[in-house]
Design a protein around this motif. Structure first.
Motif, PDB file in Angstrom:
ATOM      1  N   PHE A 181       0.843  -1.188   0.000  1.00 17.31           N
ATOM      2  CA  PHE A 181       0.000   0.000   0.000  1.00 17.31           C
ATOM      3  C   PHE A 181       0.881   1.242   0.000  1.00 17.31           C
ATOM      4  CE2 PHE A 181      -3.233  -2.943   1.740  1.00 17.31           C
ATOM      5  CZ  PHE A 181      -4.299  -2.615   0.904  1.00 17.31           C
ATOM      6  N   ILE A 182       0.403   2.305  -0.633  1.00 16.25           N
ATOM      7  CA  ILE A 182       1.176   3.538  -0.765  1.00 16.25           C
ATOM      8  C   ILE A 182       0.500   4.637   0.041  1.00 16.25           C
ATOM      9  CG2 ILE A 182       2.117   5.227  -2.379  1.00 16.25           C
ATOM     10  CD1 ILE A 182       1.840   3.135  -4.575  1.00 16.25           C
ATOM     11  N   ASP A 183       1.298   5.391   0.770  1.00 11.57           N
ATOM     12  CA  ASP A 183       0.767   6.513   1.536  1.00 11.57           C
ATOM     13  C   ASP A 183       0.252   7.604   0.602  1.00 11.57           C
ATOM     14  OD1 ASP A 183       1.365   5.342   3.959  1.00 11.57           O
ATOM     15  OD2 ASP A 183       3.345   6.293   4.105  1.00 11.57           O
ATOM     16  N   HIS A 184      -0.554   8.487   1.159  1.00 13.09           N
ATOM     17  CA  HIS A 184      -1.082   9.617   0.400  1.00 13.09           C
ATOM     18  C   HIS A 184       0.009  10.670   0.217  1.00 13.09           C
ATOM     19  CE1 HIS A 184      -3.874  12.644  -1.027  1.00 13.09           C
ATOM     20  NE2 HIS A 184      -3.466  13.478  -0.082  1.00 13.09           N
ATOM     21  N   PHE A 185       0.110  11.210  -0.990  1.00 10.79           N
ATOM     22  CA  PHE A 185       1.086  12.250  -1.284  1.00 10.79           C
ATOM     23  C   PHE A 185       0.352  13.535  -1.670  1.00 10.79           C
ATOM     24  CE2 PHE A 185       3.524   8.403  -1.895  1.00 10.79           C
ATOM     25  CZ  PHE A 185       4.773   8.724  -1.390  1.00 10.79           C
ATOM     26  N   PRO A 186       0.222  14.476  -0.764  1.00 12.18           N
ATOM     27  CA  PRO A 186      -0.442  15.733  -1.112  1.00 12.18           C
ATOM     28  C   PRO A 186       0.455  16.601  -1.988  1.00 12.18           C
ATOM     29  CG  PRO A 186       0.438  15.862   1.100  1.00 12.18           C
ATOM     30  CD  PRO A 186       0.676  14.449   0.635  1.00 12.18           C
ATOM     31  N   ALA A 187      -0.142  17.583  -2.620  1.00 16.35           N
ATOM     32  CA  ALA A 187       0.644  18.536  -3.399  1.00 16.35           C
ATOM     33  C   ALA A 187       1.558  19.320  -2.460  1.00 16.35           C
ATOM     34  CB  ALA A 187      -0.284  19.486  -4.151  1.00 16.35           C
TER      35      ALA A 187
ATOM     36  N   LYS B  38       4.299  24.519 -16.986  1.00 11.04           N
ATOM     37  CA  LYS B  38       5.109  24.806 -18.178  1.00 11.04           C
ATOM     38  C   LYS B  38       6.527  24.261 -18.068  1.00 11.04           C
ATOM     39  CE  LYS B  38       6.204  29.561 -16.683  1.00 11.04           C
ATOM     40  NZ  LYS B  38       5.213  29.653 -15.583  1.00 11.04           N
ATOM     41  N   HIS B  39       6.894  23.745 -16.892  1.00  8.67           N
ATOM     42  CA  HIS B  39       8.223  23.173 -16.704  1.00  8.67           C
ATOM     43  C   HIS B  39       8.232  21.653 -16.835  1.00  8.67           C
ATOM     44  CE1 HIS B  39       9.593  27.105 -15.535  1.00  8.67           C
ATOM     45  NE2 HIS B  39       8.782  27.157 -14.503  1.00  8.67           N
ATOM     46  N   CYS B  40       7.154  21.085 -17.356  1.00  5.64           N
ATOM     47  CA  CYS B  40       7.073  19.628 -17.526  1.00  5.64           C
ATOM     48  C   CYS B  40       8.287  19.113 -18.299  1.00  5.64           C
ATOM     49  CB  CYS B  40       5.787  19.263 -18.266  1.00  5.64           C
ATOM     50  SG  CYS B  40       5.629  17.514 -18.661  1.00  5.64           S
ATOM     51  N   ARG B  41       8.921  18.058 -17.775  1.00  8.08           N
ATOM     52  CA  ARG B  41      10.104  17.478 -18.417  1.00  8.08           C
ATOM     53  C   ARG B  41       9.740  16.437 -19.467  1.00  8.08           C
ATOM     54  NH1 ARG B  41      14.118  16.042 -13.310  1.00  8.08           N
ATOM     55  NH2 ARG B  41      13.928  18.033 -12.194  1.00  8.08           N
ATOM     56  N   HIS B  42       8.477  16.085 -19.567  1.00  8.66           N
ATOM     57  CA  HIS B  42       8.017  15.033 -20.491  1.00  8.66           C
ATOM     58  C   HIS B  42       8.744  13.716 -20.208  1.00  8.66           C
ATOM     59  CE1 HIS B  42       5.904  18.206 -22.631  1.00  8.66           C
ATOM     60  NE2 HIS B  42       7.030  18.894 -22.655  1.00  8.66           N
TER      61      HIS B  42
ATOM     62  N   GLU C 189       8.845  17.792 -11.179  1.00  4.98           N
ATOM     63  CA  GLU C 189       8.688  19.246 -11.207  1.00  4.98           C
ATOM     64  C   GLU C 189       7.574  19.719 -10.274  1.00  4.98           C
ATOM     65  OE1 GLU C 189      10.523  21.461 -12.488  1.00  4.98           O
ATOM     66  OE2 GLU C 189      11.880  20.181 -13.629  1.00  4.98           O
ATOM     67  N   HIS C 190       6.983  18.785  -9.517  1.00  2.00           N
ATOM     68  CA  HIS C 190       5.947  19.120  -8.536  1.00  2.00           C
ATOM     69  C   HIS C 190       4.777  19.876  -9.172  1.00  2.00           C
ATOM     70  CE1 HIS C 190       8.994  17.814  -5.758  1.00  2.00           C
ATOM     71  NE2 HIS C 190       9.799  18.808  -6.086  1.00  2.00           N
ATOM     72  N   ILE C 191       4.374  19.385 -10.336  1.00  2.00           N
ATOM     73  CA  ILE C 191       3.265  20.020 -11.062  1.00  2.00           C
ATOM     74  C   ILE C 191       1.921  19.709 -10.405  1.00  2.00           C
ATOM     75  CG2 ILE C 191       2.010  20.013 -13.271  1.00  2.00           C
ATOM     76  CD1 ILE C 191       4.748  19.565 -14.631  1.00  2.00           C
ATOM     77  N   ALA C 192       1.821  18.599  -9.702  1.00  2.00           N
ATOM     78  CA  ALA C 192       0.552  18.145  -9.113  1.00  2.00           C
ATOM     79  C   ALA C 192      -0.506  17.982 -10.202  1.00  2.00           C
ATOM     80  CB  ALA C 192       0.072  19.106  -8.032  1.00  2.00           C
ATOM     81  N   PRO C 193      -0.240  17.096 -11.176  1.00  2.00           N
ATOM     82  CA  PRO C 193      -1.153  16.961 -12.321  1.00  2.00           C
ATOM     83  C   PRO C 193      -2.600  16.653 -11.933  1.00  2.00           C
ATOM     84  CG  PRO C 193       0.904  15.796 -12.732  1.00  2.00           C
ATOM     85  CD  PRO C 193       0.927  16.196 -11.293  1.00  2.00           C
TER      86      PRO C 193
END
Length: 211
Positions: free
Chosen positions: A76-82, A111-115, A163-167
């Motif tokens: 199980f994975i913990d919750h990761f907030p923005a 706009k800093h997405c590394r793709h 990049e911590h975009i929080a998609p």
């Protein structure tokens, strides 16, 4: 025949056809977190990493939607907030002609997405997260929001993004904005934006341009 699997270090035997959540419950283990909708696949709380027997790479999944297979190792994975709150007031965004330009103001990280594709690999719903982020940056917010229609806010893409975009939160913003402010045809709004920024050329001499 019971199916032997390991969940969070517990070696258990799952009933045939059981989901990972059902296997955990049937083993008599306490279920105090990582659960919400109890099998509907809509809350994203039961996010897990799954490594199947014979495979080296673990993949993200939802425990309520994933059936137990012999030799599975599950965590199980913990919750990761923005990392930061993305505050916005939909009512204050003004006319729907200009609302699509608000993405950069609220989510400048996009706009800093590394793709790198990490968000796509992390999504248990198979959403084209990277494409949606790219569309949002390009100003095609309505098309981007549509790609997030099946997002359950598990936040695995948030954890995966360097990049911590929080998609996931970007997608939630886009869907809320579309539903609250799109009073005019979305395609028309986007076409006018394309004309204004020069990406949509207008040839007045083309057939049918002058009725």
């Amino acid at each position: 025949m019971p199916i032997p699997i390991i969940i969070d270090g517990h070696a258990i035997e799952a009933p045939p056809g059981a989901s990972l959540i059902q296997a955990w419950i049937s083993a008599g283990l306490p279920l105090t977190e990582n659960v919400g909708c109890m099998g509907q696949g809509v809350c994203g709380a039961c996010r897990v990493l799954v490594r199947r027997e014979g495979e080296r790479i673990a993949t993200a999944a939802l425990a309520c939607e994933t059936r137990a297979e012999a030799g599975m190792q599950v965590a199980f994975i913990d919750h990761f907030p923005a990392r930061r709150p993305h505050a916005y007031d939909l009512a204050a965004m003004g006319d729907s002609w200009t609302a699509l330009g608000q993405v950069d103001a609220v989510f400048p990280e996009a706009k800093h997405c590394r793709h790198c594709g990490g968000c796509d690999a992390a999504c248990p719903k198979g959403i084209e997260v990277q494409k949606a982020v790219t569309l949002a940056v390009e100003g095609r917010a309505l098309a981007a929001g549509a790609l997030f229609d099946h997002c359950v806010m598990c936040n695995l893409c948030v954890a995966a993004c360097p990049e911590h975009i929080a998609p996931a939160h970007l997608g939630q913003f886009l869907r809320r904005m579309a539903n609250s402010l799109t009073l005019r045809p979305g395609d028309l709004i986007e076409r006018i934006r394309q004309i204004e920024d020069g990406s949509q050329a207008i040839d007045l001499d083309s057939p049918g341009a002058a009725p």
